[in-house]
Write a protein that holds these residues in place. Structure first.
Motif: not given
Lengths: 297, 281, 251
Positions: C133-145, C96-104
């Motif tokens: 949770v060891r994914i700081p490098e994904q902060a700018g991505k969107y959930p679907s990625q 249930n992540l918000f798909p329209h928002l980036s990870v951050l």
């Protein structure tokens, strides 16, 4: 589902049948027009009604057909604005937890979907012109307004003497369109999974914040393409208000066809004008959607 | 959540008192409010008609439905108009299905000419107003093709309009059958035609039925536009009557109600069909 | 309320019943969860496990009985519910992540809009938990990625950004491909080591053995067995528990 672009588009039996039928139909029409009706085409009436030479300003100015097209687009834009507001409210009401807003919205949508547009338009016109317009004081405004004010009003709503017709036509178009927009908005909201709302609740957001930051942003993405389609529908449906004498494209086409006694040319060209506008709108919206889609999540 | 044994749970669990819902939040209250709202709208309409000194003359209306002359029942213009409307819808539906089917076949075929013809037809219908289509049929095609009956011109115009929707419904229905069904059929040695008859259509037709019935509703609704070209259906009869009697409100309300009776009946049928088919799956 | 050792019960359920229409999903549930305690709930599907934890943050409303979370009693008062929900993090089976928002932005939405923290503060907070949770490098991505495992770790980080006192996990690994289960469980084990109060609905028995203080087995809407992991796995008392364990351990 998209039909695959296969390489095997070869000339088959079906092509022969289709081509023969088309040729036969065209041949029959040509025969009827040239040898039975002995019709002399005269397309020269069309350009004079598109533009005319204005002696005073010594320039080409738009004539009835172009003015009609502008009036048509003007009605469509107004109706789009009004029906979007009404439709969004009705659509959100349809997804409410309470029964009352759902019932009201449901009754409205079902009523509009089941009543034919033409009788609705007439009923509304008689009602509005005799009831609402006097209350709003439209006629008084038209008689008493300063020339500047009147010019602004005419730019926005068309000729002053037909403002009542324009407004009732526009409002009834909006009311019909609102029912369809309500359905678009409702399905846009309802396809968003329940988990999205729940996730919002678990991070402590208020119902308003959930609507504002989670539901609506996702719903809008889904709602914009069908809304663009609704605008094209409005351009087409606005031709109905010719029946209550609003001077948009269809009405003027009717008048020109009668006064020039050129039914073939005028109606075919009018169809062509609508086609050009609607088709290019559809293509433009499609292009915009693809461009926006590139930035999508 | 899968059901657990209900009989057992009813025995072992103690009967629960539902939490009381406050009365102003109850569904009944919402429903009553809704009824009140409808009543209010009706009242406002009534009042405003009264306010403009409109003389309601409902008593004059029945004779436009039917009259009994010398013990013989004679239908009035409103009923005759309704018959014409239904006739348009019925014949329109037949032609719509034929046009829709042909277009869908052309669209699904490999034929280049067929594809071009079908696409041209669909784009033309989609991008022009129905009123203009009706005008072109009446003022242009009727004399050219030598049809000497405006009713049939009108039916033809409506059928070409609705046919574009029908073709999309048929095409979507056929396309909604998964590809695997085609593949499975070919592995058991069915030809393309046999696959259609025994595998694809039995699955696709039930999906098409409700939206195709919806087209019948649209035919009834859109037939009103033919009043523009002197077809004597319900709306034309109504406009003529208003010209004669000046009872604009009574007559518009009445024919509005008549249309609603027909369309809502048909819409309900669509709903029933949808549920039936939904259950059968 | 407190038990003999004087520890404060964080969550108390007393005689909780829950209906879905005519179907009774929970029967007379009694449960205490203490500060820092890690409870694992297991049981066959449809046994009411998810319903139970969804009642705790009132995603479902119970009919009768009492639920008290951190001293606040759950009832119709919506203000209290918002208060309690902000203290309870929840991780869903389907992320249930918000798909329209980036990870951050997924992580900062709650702190900014529910707590009123400034954007920079919220982003700092979010980055801290994304590192955990060891994914700081994904902060700018969107959930679907992201992969499923990465998405679930973002969901955990999103909950932690609200600095919850309690974390609820609703089958967090059952929608994941086998090779991604471990990365999520590792994060959950680390979280357990920080002393977080946790209730996990899961079938991962290895995880349960590692972290659980208390095992709960549910069947047909009832708590059938409640025991320490040692007892639960070696010497289950109830026949249904035995059957369930024999089936699940075969996999």
């Amino acid at each position: 589902m998209v039909k695959q672009k296969s390489a095997k588009l070869t000339i088959g039996v079906l092509d022969v049948i289709v081509l023969t039928s088309v040729v036969a139909l065209v041949g029959f029409i040509a025969y009827r027009v040239n040898f039975v009706l002995i019709y002399k085409w005269d397309w020269s009436v069309i350009p004079t009604y598109l533009f005319r030479w204005d002696e005073k300003t010594a320039s080409l100015v738009p004539n009835l057909l172009i003015k009609g097209m502008i009036a048509t687009i003007r009605v469509a834009i107004w109706a789009m604005l009004v029906s979007s507001i009404l439709g969004v409210i009705l659509g959100i009401a349809r997804t409410s937890d309470r029964l009352l807003p759902r019932l009201v919205s449901w009754a409205y949508v079902e009523f509009i979907r089941n009543i034919p547009p033409v009788p609705f338009l007439f009923l509304f016109y008689f009602f509005i012109s005799s009831q609402i317009m006097p209350i709003l004081g439209i006629d008084e405004f038209v008689y008493s307004a300063s020339p500047q004010k009147l010019a602004v009003a005419e730019f926005m709503f068309g000729p002053a003497n037909l403002m009542t017709n324009f407004l009732s036509g526009m409002i009834s178009l909006s009311m019909m369109s609102a029912a369809y927009i309500a359905e678009i908005v409702r399905s846009g909201i309802q396809v968003i999974p329940k988990g999205q709302r729940e996730a919002g609740q678990t991070i402590g957001l208020s119902p308003f914040a959930i609507m504002r930051y989670i539901i609506l942003p996702q719903a809008i993405q889904r709602v914009v393409p069908p809304l663009a389609g609704q605008f094209i529908t409005l351009i087409k449906d606005s031709s109905l208000i010719a029946l209550i004498s609003v001077q948009e494209l269809s009405f003027l086409a009717m008048e020109i066809a009668i006064s020039e006694q050129r039914f073939f040319e005028v109606w075919i060209f009018t169809g062509f004008m609508y086609f050009t506008v609607c088709y290019s709108c559809a293509k433009a919206f499609g292009w915009l959607e693809r461009r926006m889609g590139a930035h999508r999540y | 959540m899968p059901a657990i044994d209900v009989a057992q749970s009813a025995n072992s669990g103690k009967k629960l008192n539902r939490r009381k819902v406050r009365w102003w939040k109850s569904r009944t209250f919402d429903f009553l409010q809704f009824i009140a709202l409808i009543a209010f709208v009706v009242w406002i309409t009534w009042r405003s008609a009264a306010a403009m000194d409109y003389r309601w003359q409902w008593y004059r209306l029945p004779k436009y439905f039917y009259r009994i002359i010398d013990g013989e029942l004679i239908w009035g213009p409103l009923i005759n108009g309704m018959f014409v409307t239904l006739e348009i819808a019925a014949w329109g539906m037949v032609l719509t299905l034929i046009i829709g089917l042909i277009t869908a076949i052309l669209r699904l075929s490999d034929s280049f000419a067929g594809q071009v013809l079908a696409r041209t037809y669909l784009e033309t219908i989609r991008n022009t107003p129905l009123l203009v289509q009706v005008s072109i049929f009446y003022f242009v095609l009727q004399p050219i093709l030598g049809i000497n009956n405006p009713l049939w011109t009108g039916i033809l115009a409506l059928a070409f309009f609705e046919g574009s929707f029908a073709s999309e419904i048929i095409r979507a229905g056929i396309n909604s059958v998964p590809r695997g069904q085609w593949e499975a059929s070919s592995t058991v040695g069915l030809s393309k035609a046999k696959t259609y008859i025994y595998v694809i259509l039995p699955q696709a037709v039930p999906l098409m039925l409700p939206p195709l019935t919806g087209i019948l509703v649209n035919l009834v609704k859109h037939s009103a536009i033919l009043s523009f070209v002197a077809v004597f259906e319900l709306t034309t009869e109504a406009r003529n009557l208003i010209g004669d009697t000046f009872m604009s409100f009574e007559i518009w309300f009445t024919i509005g109600a008549m249309y609603l009776v027909v369309t809502i009946t048909l819409s309900t049928l669509v709903g029933v069909l949808e549920r039936r088919i939904g259950r059968g799956r | 309320m407190s038990d003999g050792t004087g520890k404060q019960a964080m969550i108390q359920l007393r005689g909780v019943n829950k209906m879905f229409g005519d179907f009774q999903a929970l029967y007379d549930i009694n449960l205490d969860v203490y500060q820092g305690e890690r409870v694992v709930i297991c049981g066959p599907s449809g046994s009411g496990k998810s319903t139970l934890i969804r009642c705790i943050n009132r995603l479902e409303e119970h009919e009768t009985g009492e639920i008290i979370v951190d001293g606040i009693r759950l009832d119709d008062d919506t203000r209290k519910i918002a208060e309690i929900r902000a203290e309870i993090g929840m991780v869903f089976q389907l992320f249930n992540l918000f798909p329209h928002l980036s990870v951050l932005d997924n992580c900062t939405l709650g702190p900014m809009k529910a707590r009123g923290i400034s954007r920079t503060e919220a982003q700092k907070l979010a980055m801290r938990y994304l590192e955990k949770v060891r994914i700081p490098e994904q902060a700018g991505k969107y959930p679907s990625q992201l992969s499923g495992g990465q998405q679930q770790r973002v969901a955990i980080a999103r909950s932690l950004c609200m600095s919850p006192k309690i974390m609820l996990f609703d089958e967090p690994t059952s929608a994941l491909d086998p090779e991604m289960i471990k990365e999520v469980l590792d994060v959950m084990i680390e979280l357990a080591e920080t002393g977080m109060t946790m209730i996990c609905v899961t079938h991962e028995m290895g995880f349960a053995k590692t972290v659980a203080d208390k095992m709960i087995f549910m069947d047909e809407g009832r708590i059938v067995e409640e025991a320490t992991p040692a007892e639960f796995f070696t010497n289950p008392k109830n026949d249904r528990t035995k059957l369930f364990l024999s089936q699940i351990l075969l996999h």
